[in-house]
Design an enzyme around this catalytic site. Structure first.
Site, PDB file in Angstrom:
ATOM      1  N   GLU A  79       0.817  -1.227   0.000  1.00  0.00           N
ATOM      2  CA  GLU A  79       0.000   0.000   0.000  1.00  0.00           C
ATOM      3  C   GLU A  79       0.845   1.269   0.000  1.00  0.00           C
ATOM      4  O   GLU A  79       0.410   2.310  -0.481  1.00  0.00           O
ATOM      5  CB  GLU A  79      -0.950   0.007   1.196  1.00  0.00           C
ATOM      6  N   HIS A 130       3.749   1.675  -1.702  1.00  0.00           N
ATOM      7  CA  HIS A 130       4.037   1.898  -3.119  1.00  0.00           C
ATOM      8  C   HIS A 130       2.786   2.365  -3.868  1.00  0.00           C
ATOM      9  O   HIS A 130       2.848   3.237  -4.734  1.00  0.00           O
ATOM     10  CB  HIS A 130       4.535   0.604  -3.781  1.00  0.00           C
ATOM     11  N   LYS A 173       4.877   0.459   6.550  1.00  0.00           N
ATOM     12  CA  LYS A 173       4.822  -0.549   5.490  1.00  0.00           C
ATOM     13  C   LYS A 173       6.220  -0.741   4.899  1.00  0.00           C
ATOM     14  O   LYS A 173       6.913   0.221   4.579  1.00  0.00           O
ATOM     15  CB  LYS A 173       3.873  -0.103   4.384  1.00  0.00           C
TER      16      LYS A 173
END
Length: 280
Positions: free
Chosen positions: A35, A37, A184
């Site tokens: 998410e 990226h 992330k």
């Protein structure tokens, strides 16, 4: 969506787009997209007519003892994410396509690469700057998108573009986090369930440092000491660095009297994770 594997394919397609007066955005990645990226691709799609996403695990930014061979890869899933998010092209070259037998040219930077990740990974940014320079020359973007999670990388790329008079805009995008706060990262997949739980100590330290500064603490050493103490309370954590630097120059600076980057790198088991925040 186009899947291009050669430099010439990308150049030919980008020239066609440019001949039509279309703007081009580039999102450089090493793949195994998540998410974070996806947020870069969404921003690029919103701000450009066509978007190229590079998916390339760049061998020259890995040291011999690092995770080049085990770095996670899933091209099929990456292409599906790119297509559903609106990218026009994925560029997925083999290392031989990017670095032929006669490759001897590298981009070296000083100063801004000296501290933080540059101290513990001394060859890393030479590889990053070289591959990003190549990607800029191949895709000829009007804008290129990088995440703030790799904050030093963002500062390094901005400096390179400015120093070398490159004709593009570097766009920094916010850190995307899991619901429990962990930043992330493709390397999160390395973590065992126990390590995944322990990794939350990074975001806890980041949030605490942010809160201290928002509450009026301007002494960088006090902020860093509190963050180190919290991280060291986790048995599975081993600190690489917990540091405060000037945001533009990445020089060590332990007073909050302008934009500063507070950045951490911590090993959870064998996995090295990074996180940061920017404060003024």
């Amino acid at each position: 969506m186009i899947l291009a594997r050669t430099v010439n394919e990308v150049k030919a397609q980008v020239r066609e787009w440019k001949s039509q007066g279309l703007s081009v955005g580039l999102v450089p990645t090493m793949g195994y997209l998540h998410e974070g990226h996806q947020s870069l691709i969404k921003r690029a799609v919103a701000e450009n007519d066509r978007v190229v996403v590079s998916v390339f695990v760049n061998p020259i930014q890995f040291a011999p003892n690092e995770d080049l061979e085990t770095y996670p890869r899933d091209l099929e899933a990456d292409c599906a994410l790119c297509e559903s998010t609106g990218a026009a092209m994925v560029f997925h070259p083999e290392p031989e396509e990017m670095y032929g037998d006669d490759f001897t040219t590298f981009v070296d930077m000083t100063g801004v690469t000296k501290e933080l990740c540059g101290k513990s990974r001394p060859t890393h940014f030479r590889g990053v700057c070289t591959v990003v320079n190549k990607l800029f020359n191949i895709a000829m973007p009007d804008r290129a998108y990088f995440g703030q999670k790799d904050a030093q990388q963002l500062a390094v790329i901005r400096r390179m573009v400015r120093n070398l008079n490159m004709n593009l805009e570097v766009v920094g995008c916010p850190i995307i986090r899991e619901s429990d706060g962990l930043a992330k990262s493709s390397r999160n997949t390395y973590l065992s369930p126990e390590e995944r739980k322990a990794a939350l100590v990074l975001s806890k330290a980041i949030f605490m440092g942010e809160r201290m500064i928002k509450d009026g603490e301007h002494d960088g050493e006090k902020v860093l000491s509190a963050m180190r103490e919290l991280i060291e309370s986790e048995p599975l954590a081993r600190i690489d660095y917990v540091e405060m630097v000037k945001w533009d120059s990445i020089e060590i600076h332990h007073k909050v009297d302008g934009p500063v980057l507070v950045a951490i790198a911590v090993y959870i088991g064998k996995t090295r994770l990074i996180d940061n925040f920017i404060a003024e």
